[in-house]
Structures are given as C-alpha cells and as structure tokens.
Scaffold this motif. Structure first.
Motif, PDB file in Angstrom:
ATOM      1  N   GLY A   1       0.817  -1.210   0.000  1.00  0.00           N
ATOM      2  CA  GLY A   1       0.000   0.000   0.000  1.00  0.00           C
ATOM      3  C   GLY A   1       0.848   1.256   0.000  1.00  0.00           C
ATOM      4  O   GLY A   1       0.451   2.282  -0.570  1.00  0.00           O
ATOM      5  N   MET A   2       2.025   1.172   0.624  1.00  0.00           N
ATOM      6  CA  MET A   2       2.939   2.306   0.661  1.00  0.00           C
ATOM      7  C   MET A   2       3.918   2.283  -0.505  1.00  0.00           C
ATOM      8  O   MET A   2       4.107   3.276  -1.202  1.00  0.00           O
ATOM      9  CB  MET A   2       3.700   2.299   1.992  1.00  0.00           C
TER      10      MET A   2
ATOM     11  N   TYR B   1       0.146   5.029  -0.463  1.00  0.00           N
ATOM     12  CA  TYR B   1      -0.454   5.467   0.790  1.00  0.00           C
ATOM     13  C   TYR B   1       0.630   5.875   1.792  1.00  0.00           C
ATOM     14  O   TYR B   1       1.760   5.394   1.731  1.00  0.00           O
ATOM     15  CB  TYR B   1      -1.300   4.349   1.403  1.00  0.00           C
ATOM     16  N   GLU B   2       0.242   6.728   2.737  1.00  0.00           N
ATOM     17  CA  GLU B   2       1.180   7.153   3.779  1.00  0.00           C
ATOM     18  C   GLU B   2       1.456   6.034   4.775  1.00  0.00           C
ATOM     19  O   GLU B   2       2.536   5.938   5.332  1.00  0.00           O
ATOM     20  CB  GLU B   2       0.620   8.374   4.523  1.00  0.00           C
ATOM     21  N   THR B   3       0.457   5.181   5.029  1.00  0.00           N
ATOM     22  CA  THR B   3       0.594   4.044   5.937  1.00  0.00           C
ATOM     23  C   THR B   3      -0.086   2.837   5.296  1.00  0.00           C
ATOM     24  O   THR B   3      -0.645   2.921   4.202  1.00  0.00           O
ATOM     25  CB  THR B   3      -0.068   4.320   7.304  1.00  0.00           C
ATOM     26  N   THR B   4      -0.072   1.722   6.013  1.00  0.00           N
ATOM     27  CA  THR B   4      -0.745   0.519   5.522  1.00  0.00           C
ATOM     28  C   THR B   4      -2.237   0.503   5.870  1.00  0.00           C
ATOM     29  O   THR B   4      -2.974  -0.357   5.369  1.00  0.00           O
ATOM     30  CB  THR B   4      -0.099  -0.748   6.112  1.00  0.00           C
TER      31      THR B   4
ATOM     32  N   PRO C   1      -4.970   2.262   4.999  1.00  0.00           N
ATOM     33  CA  PRO C   1      -6.052   2.353   4.004  1.00  0.00           C
ATOM     34  C   PRO C   1      -6.162   1.162   3.053  1.00  0.00           C
ATOM     35  O   PRO C   1      -7.141   1.085   2.301  1.00  0.00           O
ATOM     36  CB  PRO C   1      -5.689   3.616   3.195  1.00  0.00           C
ATOM     37  N   VAL C   2      -5.199   0.250   3.061  1.00  0.00           N
ATOM     38  CA  VAL C   2      -5.191  -0.826   2.072  1.00  0.00           C
ATOM     39  C   VAL C   2      -6.444  -1.695   2.229  1.00  0.00           C
ATOM     40  O   VAL C   2      -6.795  -2.105   3.334  1.00  0.00           O
ATOM     41  CB  VAL C   2      -3.934  -1.701   2.215  1.00  0.00           C
TER      42      VAL C   2
ATOM     43  N   GLU D   1      -7.637  -4.455  -3.021  1.00  0.00           N
ATOM     44  CA  GLU D   1      -6.276  -4.103  -3.446  1.00  0.00           C
ATOM     45  C   GLU D   1      -5.290  -5.219  -3.128  1.00  0.00           C
ATOM     46  O   GLU D   1      -4.424  -5.561  -3.941  1.00  0.00           O
ATOM     47  CB  GLU D   1      -5.850  -2.789  -2.785  1.00  0.00           C
TER      48      GLU D   1
END
Length: 280
Positions: A50-51, A56-59, A61-62, A66
C-alpha cells in the motif's frame, strides 16, 4: 536452491535441520517472477505494498480488493515459493467469521498458500478460526505496523523486561493457536533468540537480529526503490531508483534531441510502396 515447492512442512524441516529460511515481499508479476527464480522460500504479499506500490502514507487504508489484486499478480508468477498474503487492517479484527471469510478469499480468489495476521493475544480467536477452517496462518509480533501507527509510531518493541515477556507470551500463544510460523519485527536480537529457542515453529525476523530461523525484508527497501524512510534494519543491495531515474532522463533527452527512435527502432517498407505513399 531446489525445485521442490515450499510448504509449511518444508519450513518445519528447515528449522529442525538448522537451515535458514529466506523471505521477501512482492506485489506484482515481474518482481514475483524474479524473486521466485532466485530461490526465495517465502513471498509475502505485504500490506506494505500500500505504501511502496500504491502510494499510501501508511498501511491502514489498504483494502481487501487491493490486496487480492496484488496477490493474484504474484501467484501467477510463482512456481516454487510459498505465497503468504497479508490480512489488511480491519479484515479480521471484528469477529472470527469475517476473518475466515477474508482469509478464504485470499486462498480461493488470490490462490495464496497462507495468510499472515498481526498481533498476539487480540488476534488469537481469528487465528484459531482460520486454522480450523484449514487455512495456514503466519503470526506477527513485536512491532505490528497496522496498530503501531495509530498508537506510538514505528518504534522498537520489547526493550524492557515486562514488554519482552509479553512478546514472548504472544508468540507462544500464537504457536498454540496453530500458527505455522511467526514474524518477529523490530525487537532486540537477544529476545528474538529466546523466542526462537522456545518455539517449535519457525521465526522470521525483520529487525530482530541473526538468531531467527529466517529473515524477511521489503523488496523495495532491498532494491533501493523506496526512500520515504529507511529503517535501521534494512540492508540496501542495489540503488535501482538511481538507475531507473538515469534511464528515464536519458530517454527524455534522446527524444528531445532526436536521437530516438533511430532506424533500428523503426519499421520499414519497400521503396516502391514508400514512393506511392509520398505521392498520395
């Protein structure tokens, strides 16, 4: 390296024989193909994608969709390595039924061989449920990024005696719940050695020193493709970001200065057809 497909029984045998286990992340077909061909035992389709891949900034929101997309891409490439899919944040915490359903999607739709779940005691009910459903589960203790970013940040765990004891207890509980292996992340090497000696299942270290049964790194860290932050435990084996940037810059300059494409890169036709085209 062997052509034999790696499975959980393979890892148990490697631990008994004292052979080190190798593990890397991969998130797409071409990288998984290279990792598998290199003889890596385990491929983790990590939520770290995810990053490193999705930006993404962190994991946190994954999503499952996805993760499934990345898992399917990896399993299409693999012939030897065991593929383990990371259960993303909130895909297993609510109740065991959710955990079974989502783990099952990774096996049935993603064609993964196993799943990985973070944390110890809080995750035990879902680990037991997934294992009882016939799906192999890898545990993960120490620094657990899915919850760490919401609490204290990405910091070394287990430096004090009480904290070290809790991590050991988490690992033992996961083994008892049926986990076939456990990732130890960002803990002192001495603690990792104690845990490895106490467990009958293999330990895979990341920032946990040399005494684990195996090691894992994020592929993009190893290759120098991700520089937003570089953990202390990362060893960079290449600087592909620099190589790729240089190649792209040279391509751009060649196009601007009319050095590309050349005749070698251009399809040709016979002279008579060309003359006819010109006359048109």
């Amino acid at each position: 390296m062997t052509d034999q497909t790696v499975r959980t029984v393979t890892l148990q045998q490697m631990k008994r024989e004292g052979r080190k286990i190798t593990m890397l992340t991969a998130y797409d077909y071409p990288m998984a193909l290279l990792v598998d061909r290199a003889g890596i035992d385990l491929i983790l389709v990590g939520d770290s994608g995810g990053m490193t891949v999705l930006g993404y900034e962190t994991t946190i929101p994954v999503t499952m969709d996805e993760m499934l997309m990345m898992t399917r891409a990896v399993t299409r490439a693999v012939t030897r390595s065991m593929v383990i899919a990371d259960m993303p944040f909130m895909s297993y915490e609510a109740e065991p039924a959710d955990a079974i359903r989502n783990a099952g999607r990774f096996i049935k739709e993603g064609l993964a061989h196993a799943v990985k779940v973070e944390r110890g005691w809080p995750s035990l009910p879902c680990v037991r449920a997934i294992v009882d459903a016939g799906i192999p589960v890898m545990g993960h203790v120490g620094l657990t990024p899915q919850t760490a970013v919401l609490q204290e940040g990405l910091k070394v765990q287990g430096k004090g005696l009480d904290a070290a004891r809790r991590i050991l207890e988490d690992a033992l509980a996961l083994e008892k719940a049926g986990a076939f292996a456990i990732v130890l992340e960002a803990i002192p090497g001495a603690l990792a050695g104690v845990i490895t000696n106490r467990l009958t299942v293999p330990t895979i270290g990341i920032g946990a020193g040399p005494n684990c049964d195996g090691q894992v790194l994020v592929l993009h860290d190893l290759l120098g493709l991700f520089d937003r932050f570089v953990p202390k435990f990362t060893k960079r084996y290449a600087d592909l970001a620099g190589i790729i940037s240089d190649a792209v810059s040279r391509y751009r300059q060649d196009v601007i200065e009319r050095r590309f494409p050349e005749a070698a890169h251009t399809y040709s036709i016979d002279q008579e057809t060309e003359r006819a085209l010109q006359e048109m």
